[in-house]
Enzyme design. Structure first.
Site, short mmCIF file in Angstrom:
data_model
loop_
_atom_site.label_atom_id
_atom_site.label_comp_id
_atom_site.label_asym_id
_atom_site.label_seq_id
_atom_site.Cartn_x
_atom_site.Cartn_y
_atom_site.Cartn_z
CD GLU A 154 -2.71 0.92 2.68
OE1 GLU A 154 -3.66 1.70 2.85
OE2 GLU A 154 -2.41 0.01 3.50
CE LYS A 179 -7.21 1.07 3.51
NZ LYS A 179 -6.01 1.40 4.33
CB CYS A 203 -4.63 -2.19 4.05
SG CYS A 203 -3.86 -2.53 5.67
CD GLU A 257 -9.00 -53.83 -2.16
OE1 GLU A 257 -8.03 -54.53 -1.85
OE2 GLU A 257 -10.14 -53.97 -1.66
CE LYS A 306 -15.69 -56.04 -10.69
NZ LYS A 306 -14.28 -56.44 -10.51
#
Length: 636
Positions: free
Chosen positions: A46, A115, A170, A465, A597
């Site tokens: 800043e 800002k 900020c 698996e 499956k």
């Protein structure tokens, strides 16, 4: 910038209060160094052109003139850099002074963002000099060019659609509704925060919490560039606490009081995927924002960020025990509820002396203990057959005895040979029927014992698996509650190791350690010289690779080429590209072919961020084509 990666930098530079010429020189020098290191976005603190601590000097025209000259010089002397540079300075507009971030690209000042929240409490007196910012777009003339000025400016690169930059300054972050929230909902994937946060006891911890939480809430990259040495120390000290975060994780952070420039590659593609998955992330579209083009050359970003080779395993060793307890508790509580709901006082588990059944039995014991049930209600069944070795058999027996559960041994060899005779199999051909007949016989035995005892069969199969389809359909694929369904193989090792370390029994600890040292195997083929002949990872590939592939497929839906690139970095020095690519092809082929499956899985608890339950995380047609993925793999 290939695969959505962009290298960023943030730096506090050595400055002199109110010496705009010196400060500009420092910014130019640092910007060139950062770009020389590959940065495409460089963020400074800043009011870095003037210094933050100028106080009433901000009301002096010479300082404001010097700041504007510095900005113009910064733009001109970085014109050859292929980067977006963000620096802070005071800017006057219509008689009011604003604390601004200037966005510079290829020698042009692309925009000024004021800002929005000007603090005027405690040690801060910014309202004495600055007005709060505004959202509507205005313009100012700088060096003869019109420059957009306003709070709702976003900066986007056409060469990298994932890159959209939003700015806040900020105090904006410390408010209940930071501007970055609106920026992100309008499309910003990266937030640059130009800050001058003075250093106080414990403030750094809170500052990092804010940065991490905002990056997580917004699924964004957050670059926090903090003022450091060089600012006035009349009343305050600034530490240059520079932070680069991504989706709740700090990728890079400077050492305080060093004015260090820190770097990190942001994965913007990953962030966009996270946003798409989170249906509560409600984008506003472009709304009333102005999008400003910035130019960046499309290049491949060299990766320096750490890619964890075991993404399912807690990386912080100090928290690993805590995380292991959490996972085991989730598994045990899932089973506890099922036992309680069905009023079952008995459970049946097939124990093989392998990792999966070991973890399942440990979880079952926890569930029974939490319900106040006698452990004898757990029947551990060992069912030796053609492939069983003395090592795994003895471990299964010792393990069950050390836990105080009921142990039953049922040799299934005769039953399987009778089945071979019934179906006309010669019993000598070591084919898939030879293997699967054993798995289905074992499942039948477990189911029938459970019926006899009024109990439940506890499944042992794990997430890895399930991904590979490495289970016999309606064999070990089936159970009445699958406690390991959400736990991948690489994580199972850590959970079993955790139980070994916390065990008060020397026998149990020794048995668990030997189980951990035993090669993974279904033991469905006859042993050779008494040793396991059928090693799973020799057939389907290393589980650590498959778990890595699975994580990035499920969590982020990355394309195969990106998964390969990440795997190359994660397993550098262990596996080469050709080896990884070979098993990646196997992974995709099996993952798509074996969905049928997974479409009929028994219930089981989800424990982490990735799971394959057809009722929850993964819903996929059983006959989906893998062609798009294999075409890309074959082109690599």
């Amino acid at each position: 910038m290939k695969d959505g990666f962009i290298k960023t930098a943030c730096a506090a530079v050595d400055i002199k209060v109110a010496d705009t010429e010196y400060n500009t020189s420092q910014l130019i020098k640092t910007a060139k160094e950062a770009c020389g290191n590959g940065a495409k976005l460089v963020v400074f603190p800043e009011l870095s052109i003037t210094a933050y601590t100028c106080s009433d000097l901000f009301l002096q025209q010479p300082l404001l003139d010097g700041a504007m000259k510095g900005l113009i010089r910064l733009a001109k002397e970085t014109a050859e850099l292929d980067a977006v540079i963000v620096a802070g300075l005071p800017v006057e507009l219509c008689g009011s002074l604003y604390n601004c971030a200037a966005v510079i690209n290829r020698g042009k000042i692309k925009g000024l963002v004021p800002k929005m929240n000007v603090p005027n409490y405690g040690e801060f007196y910014e309202a004495r000099h600055f007005r709060e910012g505004f959202n509507d777009k205005r313009t100012v003339i700088i060096d003869g060019y019109e420059v957009p000025f306003g709070g709702k400016l976003l900066f986007a690169a056409r060469s990298m659609p994932e890159f959209v930059l939003g700015i806040e300054i900020c105090e904006d972050l410390w408010t209940p509704n930071p501007p970055s929230c609106a920026h992100a909902l309008a499309g910003a994937t990266v937030i640059a925060n130009l800050s001058a946060s003075d250093e106080l006891i414990a403030k750094a911890e809170y500052r990092s919490l804010l940065v991490r939480s905002q990056s997580a809430r917004l699924y964004c990259g957050y670059i926090y560039s903090d003022a450091g040495y060089g600012e006035s120390t009349t009343d305050l000290v600034f530490a240059g606490d520079n932070i680069i975060a991504e989706n709740g994780v700090i990728l890079s952070r400077s050492k305080k009081f060093t004015n260090e420039c820190v770097y990190a590659e942001l994965d913007l593609e990953r962030l966009l995927i996270e946003r798409r998955k989170a249906t509560t992330y409600k984008s506003m579209g472009e709304s009333d924002y102005t999008f400003i083009d910035v130019e960046l050359e499309p290049e491949k970003t060299e990766l320096s960020r750490r890619i964890d080779a075991a993404p399912f395993v807690p990386g912080d060793e100090s928290k690993r025990a805590e995380r292991s307890e959490e996972i085991l508790s989730i598994q045990a509580m899932g089973l506890r509820k099922r036992l309680d709901h069905t009023n079952a006082k008995n459970a049946v588990i097939g124990v093989s002396g392998g990792l999966d059944s070991t973890l399942a039995l440990l979880v079952a014991v926890r569930a029974f203990d939490s319900l106040g049930l006698d452990r004898k209600g757990i029947t551990a069944v060992t069912m030796p057959c053609f492939g069983t070795t003395d090592r795994t058999y003895n471990n299964a027996v010792s393990f069950a005895k050390s836990l105080g559960v009921t142990l039953r041994e049922i040799n299934i060899e005769a039953a399987v040979r009778l089945h071979f005779k019934d179906i006309g199999h010669d019993g000598e051909t070591l084919d898939v029927t030879y293997e699967n007949s054993q798995a289905r016989e074992r499942t039948q035995i477990l189911m029938d014992i459970a019926n006899m005892n009024g109990g439940l069969v506890i499944g042992t199969g794990d997430l890895s698996e399930l991904a590979l389809g490495w289970a016999t359909y309606n064999g070990d694929h089936m159970s009445m509650y699958a406690v390991n369904a959400g736990v991948p193989k690489t994580l199972i090792r850590w959970l079993v190791d955790h139980e070994a370390k916390r065990s008060g029994s020397k026998l149990l600890k020794a048995t668990l350690e030997d189980i951990l040292a035993t090669p993974v195997s279904p033991e469905l083929l006859p042993p050779k010289d008494g040793e396991i002949a059928q090693k799973t990872e020799h057939i389907v590939g290393p589980y650590e690779l498959h778990d890595f592939f699975l994580y990035y497929l499920l969590r982020f839906g990355f394309r195969p080429s990106k998964i390969l690139r990440l795997a190359e970095r994660a397993f550098e020095g262990m596996y080469d590209r050709a080896f990884i690519l070979e098993w990646l092809k196997v992974f995709y082929r099996r993952f798509f072919a074996q969905q049928f499956k997974r479409s009929c899985l028994p219930d089981g608890p989800k424990v982490g961020s990735a799971a394959l339950s057809p009722r929850g995380d993964w819903r996929m047609p059983s006959d989906a084509s893998v062609k798009i993925w294999t075409d890309e793999l074959n082109a690599l």
